[in-house]
Every structure is written in C-alpha cells, then in structure tokens.
Design an enzyme around this catalytic site. Structure first.
Site, PDB file in Angstrom:
ATOM      1  N   VAL A 277       2.506  -5.569  -0.271  1.00 52.62           N
ATOM      2  CA  VAL A 277       3.258  -4.687  -0.861  1.00 52.62           C
ATOM      3  C   VAL A 277       3.310  -3.749  -1.087  1.00 52.62           C
ATOM      4  CG1 VAL A 277       2.439  -5.118  -3.329  1.00 52.62           C
ATOM      5  CG2 VAL A 277       1.109  -3.410  -1.876  1.00 52.62           C
TER       6      VAL A 277
ATOM      7  N   SER B  92      -5.986   5.858 -11.284  1.00 53.78           N
ATOM      8  CA  SER B  92      -7.793   6.386 -10.729  1.00 53.78           C
ATOM      9  C   SER B  92      -8.142   7.857 -11.882  1.00 53.78           C
ATOM     10  CB  SER B  92      -7.440   5.981  -9.140  1.00 53.78           C
ATOM     11  OG  SER B  92      -9.108   6.971  -9.993  1.00 53.78           O
TER      12      SER B  92
ATOM     13  N   TYR C  88      -5.437   9.436  -2.253  1.00 48.79           N
ATOM     14  CA  TYR C  88      -5.586   8.913  -2.916  1.00 48.79           C
ATOM     15  C   TYR C  88      -4.964   8.967  -4.282  1.00 48.79           C
ATOM     16  CZ  TYR C  88      -7.990   5.016  -5.971  1.00 48.79           C
ATOM     17  OH  TYR C  88      -8.356   3.913  -6.179  1.00 48.79           O
TER      18      TYR C  88
ATOM     19  N   ILE D  89     -16.028   2.576 -10.601  1.00 45.98           N
ATOM     20  CA  ILE D  89     -16.130   1.236 -10.693  1.00 45.98           C
ATOM     21  C   ILE D  89     -16.983   0.457  -9.108  1.00 45.98           C
ATOM     22  CG2 ILE D  89     -15.118  -1.079 -11.151  1.00 45.98           C
ATOM     23  CD1 ILE D  89     -14.050   1.531 -13.428  1.00 45.98           C
TER      24      ILE D  89
HETATM   25  P1  NDP Z   1     -10.687  -3.967  -3.579  1.00 41.80           P
HETATM   26  O1  NDP Z   1     -10.531  -3.229  -2.059  1.00 41.80           O
HETATM   27  O2  NDP Z   1     -11.538  -4.887  -3.712  1.00 41.80           O
HETATM   28  O3  NDP Z   1      -9.383  -4.815  -3.858  1.00 41.80           O
HETATM   29  C1  NDP Z   1      -7.677  -4.770  -3.619  1.00 41.80           C
HETATM   30  C2  NDP Z   1      -7.113  -5.749  -3.205  1.00 41.80           C
HETATM   31  O4  NDP Z   1      -5.802  -5.094  -3.136  1.00 41.80           O
HETATM   32  C3  NDP Z   1      -7.779  -6.442  -1.829  1.00 41.80           C
HETATM   33  O5  NDP Z   1      -7.185  -7.570  -2.495  1.00 41.80           O
HETATM   34  C4  NDP Z   1      -6.526  -5.802  -0.881  1.00 41.80           C
HETATM   35  O6  NDP Z   1      -6.372  -7.815  -0.536  1.00 41.80           O
HETATM   36  C5  NDP Z   1      -5.344  -5.602  -1.686  1.00 41.80           C
HETATM   37  N1  NDP Z   1      -5.368  -5.112  -1.024  1.00 41.80           N
HETATM   38  C6  NDP Z   1      -5.059  -4.375  -0.181  1.00 41.80           C
HETATM   39  N2  NDP Z   1      -3.746  -3.699   1.037  1.00 41.80           N
HETATM   40  C7  NDP Z   1      -2.796  -4.762   0.230  1.00 41.80           C
HETATM   41  C8  NDP Z   1      -1.541  -4.604   0.981  1.00 41.80           C
HETATM   42  N3  NDP Z   1      -0.815  -3.556   1.380  1.00 41.80           N
HETATM   43  N4  NDP Z   1      -0.686  -5.487  -0.218  1.00 41.80           N
HETATM   44  C9  NDP Z   1      -1.636  -6.513  -0.783  1.00 41.80           C
HETATM   45  N5  NDP Z   1      -2.601  -6.262  -1.850  1.00 41.80           N
HETATM   46  C10 NDP Z   1      -3.363  -5.469  -0.870  1.00 41.80           C
HETATM   47  O7  NDP Z   1      -9.877  -2.813  -4.587  1.00 41.80           O
HETATM   48  P2  NDP Z   1     -11.139  -2.822  -6.113  1.00 41.80           P
HETATM   49  O8  NDP Z   1     -10.722  -4.113  -7.010  1.00 41.80           O
HETATM   50  O9  NDP Z   1     -11.703  -1.747  -6.393  1.00 41.80           O
HETATM   51  O10 NDP Z   1      -9.770  -1.522  -6.471  1.00 41.80           O
HETATM   52  C11 NDP Z   1      -8.545  -2.020  -7.109  1.00 41.80           C
HETATM   53  C12 NDP Z   1      -7.617  -1.267  -7.729  1.00 41.80           C
HETATM   54  O11 NDP Z   1      -8.432   0.039  -8.651  1.00 41.80           O
HETATM   55  C13 NDP Z   1      -7.303  -0.329  -6.328  1.00 41.80           C
HETATM   56  O12 NDP Z   1      -5.459  -0.034  -6.971  1.00 41.80           O
HETATM   57  C14 NDP Z   1      -7.649   1.311  -6.496  1.00 41.80           C
HETATM   58  O13 NDP Z   1      -7.390   2.154  -6.010  1.00 41.80           O
HETATM   59  C15 NDP Z   1      -8.289   1.072  -8.325  1.00 41.80           C
HETATM   60  N6  NDP Z   1      -9.124   1.606  -8.653  1.00 41.80           N
HETATM   61  C16 NDP Z   1     -10.794   1.724  -7.956  1.00 41.80           C
HETATM   62  C17 NDP Z   1     -11.674   2.251  -8.219  1.00 41.80           C
HETATM   63  C18 NDP Z   1     -13.264   1.535  -7.961  1.00 41.80           C
HETATM   64  O14 NDP Z   1     -14.145   2.277  -8.456  1.00 41.80           O
HETATM   65  N7  NDP Z   1     -13.375   0.753  -7.594  1.00 41.80           N
HETATM   66  C19 NDP Z   1     -11.953   3.016  -9.159  1.00 41.80           C
HETATM   67  C20 NDP Z   1     -10.319   3.312  -9.651  1.00 41.80           C
HETATM   68  C21 NDP Z   1      -9.326   2.669  -8.836  1.00 41.80           C
HETATM   69  P3  NDP Z   1      -7.132  -7.842   1.051  1.00 41.80           P
HETATM   70  O15 NDP Z   1      -8.814  -8.356   0.541  1.00 41.80           O
HETATM   71  O16 NDP Z   1      -6.627  -8.102   2.051  1.00 41.80           O
HETATM   72  O17 NDP Z   1      -7.615  -5.781   1.356  1.00 41.80           O
END
Ligand code: NDP
Length: 246
Positions: free
Chosen positions: A63, A141, A154, A187
């Site tokens: 992205v 977030s 972040y 989360i």
């Molecule tokens: P994960 O690390 O579990 O998942 C993140 C996803 O984003 C993965 O599928 C990853 O792909 C994908 N990704 C990372 N970089 C890119 C890129 N450059 N282009 C396309 N896809 C990409 O994170 P979470 O599910 O925990 O988080 C999801 C969202 O929620 C994020 O934006 C995070 O900042 C936000 N968030 C999460 C919190 C938490 O407590 N978990 C709290 C607040 C916000 P790949 O598998 O290839 O690495």
C-alpha cells in the site's frame, strides 16, 4: 446489515483485524477483495473464504507504493466490476524511543500507515465518485489520539490518518462517499504479541472494561460504519478500546 452486491476491498485482509473485518462483511453478503503485499498470503485466506461460499479474490499490493495500489484497484475493477467499500487496515509498527528511533523505522511506518491510506483513498475515489457511492473506513489507533512512549512513528501515522479521514470526508461527501475512522485500543493480534509483558500490564490497567479487545470487536464497528445504518455519519472517529480514551 446487508452488503449484498457490494464489493469490499480490505488491505491487510489476510489476517488479524483485517481478516475479522472481511468475515463480518462477508457474513452480510459482501464480495471480498483481500489485499496483501504477498499474493500467496492473501490467496490462502481468499481460498478459505471461497470454501465457505464467499466470493473472494486475492490482490497483491504494497500500500505504500502508489503504482502498486493503482494497479490493484484496476485489477479489482476488472475482476468485480466495482468497488463500494474500502477498509484501510494494513499497518505496521517499528517501536522505539525517539532518541533511538532509526530514520528508516520512522519512514517505513509513515509510508505504510499514513501514505498507504492516502494512496488507497486516492485510487478508490474515481470508481466511487463515478458510482456516487462509497464507504471508506480507516483503521487508526488510540495512540493517534493520546500518544504512547516508544511509538512516535506509529502514533504520528495514526494521528495523520485521523486528519486525513476528516479531510477526505469533507472532499467526498457531495458524492455520497462517507469516510470514517475506527480507533482500536489494545486488541489481541500478532501485532500486539510483540508488546512486552510490562507494556501489556500497563495497557490493561488503563482499560475500564478490564480486558483486551478481540479483532471481532473492531470488525463489528467497521461493519456498522460500512452499512446503510451509518449513511449519515462521516468524518468521525469511533473508539473501540474498552473505554481507554474518553
Ligand atoms: P497484523 O500485523 O496482525 O496485520 C497487519 C496486516 O497488514 C497484515 O495482513 C500485513 O500483511 C498487512 N500489511 C502490512 N504492511 C502492508 C503493506 N505495506 N501493504 C499491504 N499490506 C500490509 O495487525 P493487526 O491486525 O493487529 O492490525 C490491523 C490494523 O489495526 C493496523 O492498521 C494496526 O495499526 C491497527 N491497530 C491494531 C491494534 C492492535 O492492538 N492490534 C490497535 C490499534 C490499531 P503481511 O501478512 O504480509 O505482513
């Protein structure tokens, strides 16, 4: 909530919160375009959805790269013929105190979390404006609102996502495109598995509902903002954090 006939593009949709969002939208009848950097990662999840009867396809895009994102959007339109819902969920962390944070870690997080969200909104705007319909939800977030020691990159990226959400909401409202953000708290996903025990304890003591959130808690809020029930809501930030920020 029905999403019959709607196509939802979910970045980072292969796992974690993104996958939970995909599950909720698919339960309402949405077709899924799952986006990941690596096609095979997204394809594995898309195949699991297809096995449950969901119309799901995988698309590769970093992205942070506008060419990738434009190509991905063209591919989604070529495959599904439309793009109704965009969930900007892809995100990364590279935590450190400011004095120790490498420039490359600052740049990487801003590039994926903030520029990536901008790239996807920009690319989705044309088909959504043409259709006079769109639902965009950006995953921010709580730390974009309250800051967090060790997360300068972040928290700045997520604060930026909130500003971007409000601006896009104002620019796109006249075309019936709503743009909102969801700000999750703590989360349980692979991302938070990296957090130290001390930091986890600190988070939990600051959550009035006294538990970590689950990806489904976030996904249900996203689903609402994508639904017809939220048609008159735009430019808002919905906190899903157990009361951490009020
Ligand atoms: P994960 O690390 O579990 O998942 C993140 C996803 O984003 C993965 O599928 C990853 O792909 C994908 N990704 C990372 N970089 C890119 C890129 N450059 N282009 C396309 N896809 C990409 O994170 P979470 O599910 O925990 O988080 C999801 C969202 O929620 C994020 O934006 C995070 O900042 C936000 N968030 C999460 C919190 C938490 O407590 N978990 C709290 C607040 C916000 P790949 O598998 O290839 O690495």
């Amino acid at each position: 909530m029905s999403f019959e006939g709607k196509v939802a593009v979910i970045t980072g949709g292969a796992r974690g919160i993104g996958r939970a969002i995909a599950t909720e939208l698919a339960a309402g009848g949405a077709k899924l375009a799952l986006v990941d950097v690596l096609l095979d990662v997204a394809e594995t999840t898309a195949a699991e959805f297809r096995a449950q009867g969901v119309d799901a396809a995988a698309f590769a895009a970093n992205v942070a790269n506008p060419e990738d994102v434009n190509r991905m959007c063209d591919e989604v339109i070529a495959h599904f013929g439309q793009m109704d819902i965009l969930v900007n969920n892809a995100g990364i962390t590279r935590d450190n105190l400011i004095m120790r944070m490498k420039e490359s870690d600052w740049d990487a997080v801003i590039a994926v979390n903030l520029k990536g969200t901008f790239n996807c909104i920009k690319a989705a705007t044309r088909p959504m404006m043409k259709a006079r319909f769109g639902r965009i939800v950006n995953i921010a977030s709580v730390v974009g609102v309250m800051g967090n020691a060790g997360q300068a990159n972040y928290s700045a990226s997520k604060a930026g996502v909130i500003g971007l959400t409000k601006t896009a909401a104002k620019e796109l409202a006249s075309r019936n495109i709503t743009v909102n953000a969801v700000a999750p708290g703590y989360i349980q996903t692979e991302m938070t598995e990296k957090v130290s025990d001390a930091a986890r304890e600190a988070f939990l003591t600051n959550i009035p509902l006294a538990r970590a959130g689950q990806p489904e808690d976030v996904a249900r809020a996203v689903k609402f903002l994508c639904s017809d029930d939220a048609a008159y809501i735009t430019g808002q930030v919905l906190h899903v954090d157990g009361g951490m920020v009020m």
